[in-house]
Write a protein that holds these residues in place. Sequence first.
Motif, PDB file in Angstrom:
ATOM      1  N   HIS A   1     -13.556  11.559   6.735  1.00 56.14           N
ATOM      2  CA  HIS A   1     -13.299  12.048   5.388  1.00 56.14           C
ATOM      3  C   HIS A   1     -13.755  13.498   5.240  1.00 56.14           C
ATOM      4  CE1 HIS A   1     -11.965   8.284   3.798  1.00 56.14           C
ATOM      5  NE2 HIS A   1     -13.130   7.649   4.014  1.00 56.14           N
ATOM      6  N   ALA A   2     -13.017  14.256   4.431  1.00 58.90           N
ATOM      7  CA  ALA A   2     -13.442  15.622   4.111  1.00 58.90           C
ATOM      8  C   ALA A   2     -14.586  15.566   3.097  1.00 58.90           C
ATOM      9  CB  ALA A   2     -12.263  16.403   3.550  1.00 58.90           C
TER      10      ALA A   2
ATOM     11  N   ILE B   1      -5.834  19.019   3.588  1.00 54.54           N
ATOM     12  CA  ILE B   1      -6.038  18.036   4.648  1.00 54.54           C
ATOM     13  C   ILE B   1      -4.903  18.222   5.664  1.00 54.54           C
ATOM     14  CG2 ILE B   1      -6.406  15.585   5.159  1.00 54.54           C
ATOM     15  CD1 ILE B   1      -8.449  16.726   3.222  1.00 54.54           C
TER      16      ILE B   1
ATOM     17  N   GLY C   1      -9.700  11.524   2.153  1.00 52.80           N
ATOM     18  CA  GLY C   1      -8.681  12.114   3.022  1.00 52.80           C
ATOM     19  C   GLY C   1      -8.773  11.733   4.468  1.00 52.80           C
ATOM     20  N   GLY C   2      -9.637  10.758   4.836  1.00 49.38           N
ATOM     21  CA  GLY C   2      -9.759  10.368   6.225  1.00 49.38           C
ATOM     22  C   GLY C   2      -9.642   8.875   6.413  1.00 49.38           C
TER      23      GLY C   2
ATOM     24  N   SER D   1      -2.907  15.434   7.472  1.00 50.19           N
ATOM     25  CA  SER D   1      -1.934  14.618   6.733  1.00 50.19           C
ATOM     26  C   SER D   1      -0.518  15.186   6.802  1.00 50.19           C
ATOM     27  CB  SER D   1      -2.346  14.530   5.262  1.00 50.19           C
ATOM     28  OG  SER D   1      -2.206  15.809   4.629  1.00 50.19           O
TER      29      SER D   1
END
Length: 507
Positions: A376-377, A389, A490-491, A392
């Motif tokens: 994750h960010a 991101i 985001g991860g 993605s």
Amino acid sequence: MSACGCGQSPLVIGGCRPSKPACPPAPCPPVACTGSKPSEHCETTPLRDSAPYRVTATATSTDPTPYYTIANTHAAVDPVVAQTILNSGTGTFPADDGTHNGQHTWLAGVVHIDPTTLRGDPTSVTVSASVHVHNDGRNTACQLYGRFALWNGTTPIRTDLLGPPDLPAGGDDNGVIPPTTVPLADVLAGRVVVELNLETGNDDTCRVGPKQWTVDSFVLTVQASAPGCGRPFLRTTCRDCDGAVTCTTDTLDGSIPYAPVPPVVPVASCQDGCATARPPCVSTDRGNAITRGSDGCLYAPDTPALDPSPCNAARNTTGGLLVPRIDLTGIAPGGNISTQRSVDIDVTGTPGCPERWRIGARLTPVSAFRNAERQHADLLARTGTDVPIPESDIVLPEAGVYHIDSDVRYALGSATGGSGYIIGWLRDETTDTLLTSFTQIAVINAARQQQYGGTTHIMTEYAVTSGPRTVRLHLMFVLTGGKITNAEAGGTDSNGATRMRHLKVRD
């Protein structure tokens, strides 16, 4: 026959070659010639005159553009309707929509004859035609409102205007092309054309509007003539005993009087000159390998002449002329798999001569799927800042309309209490275009320790005019109070992943 002794001589009606010669007249008995009143004897001979005979003829609809000679706008009647009229059926010349001043609608038909119905060796034929037209309205026709014409190539050889002038709605008229002589060779070459045009648009000169026409009763007549190849008839000649002719009578069948058209030829001398069979027409194209010999016969080369072009698939082989066969093979549903555009093809063959094929296709649209294989960010470290991101990223390869959706995995928490939220959006990185408005991914408003984790969905439809285009997920954490100890997204974690998908739905 004669009472003087010939008996029954054979009579030939129709053909050109009698089965046997006519019986010669018998001499009068000497006793019958004594005294002042000479005895008579008569003989009947089958003959042919030179009257025109009818040739089987048809007319085939053709593009009337070469025969447009009237100024202003033009229109061609539907080819199916034109052929119906030329087949002596009924068809309609529709009225113009009212926007074309002076518009006329055209029909044209190429005159064809059956060469096997020709007799003798004529060099020309006569062509005549008639047709009936009815003004369906809703307006009066202007002055002389059309034309019934005969063309040879691009030269009009008979142009008869249609009248009476100013034909009212509901009025009728008959077009006539009188018998017109044209070269037989031009007819065989397809150069002779019958043309009909009618006023279907406005006419400001007469201050009348559009009108519709019903056309029917088309009759095409083609006649030819050759010496001695006209109508068969019988000629009876009576003589006295000195051989002087006393009377001559021409009849069709021995009783119906007939006036023959000269010259008159004995059937026996016609032989095959009046036979209805004609040698086939041989094309004069330079590529035609068939030739006509001096004896009138047709000759073809031992080996067919083939165009040497590399695009010509026909080949000469030891077994004869070969034209390669093409077998069509379909692709079953889902058989064409690719990341690019693909099409599954259905092919169904129907046996016969010629073979018939039904071909269908299913578009397999462009699509893609991607997991953001990363941690994750850390959004908390960049509070209030746009965090892209790149893991993605998805690429839209071509123009079209795409369905795009994203699963965004997040974690949000506070050890002591606090409030804030995570938002996300999709952006076209190629053109710096926002695809979606800001979507709330997660929110926290805790008075004490609290921890959240989950997945939120972002979905949109996006039209692009050209490709490729790169679409990327963007995230941001916004603090609204207290203290937040964990804000990331985001991860991928043990409970889920951030995913991006696209599917082209239409061009």
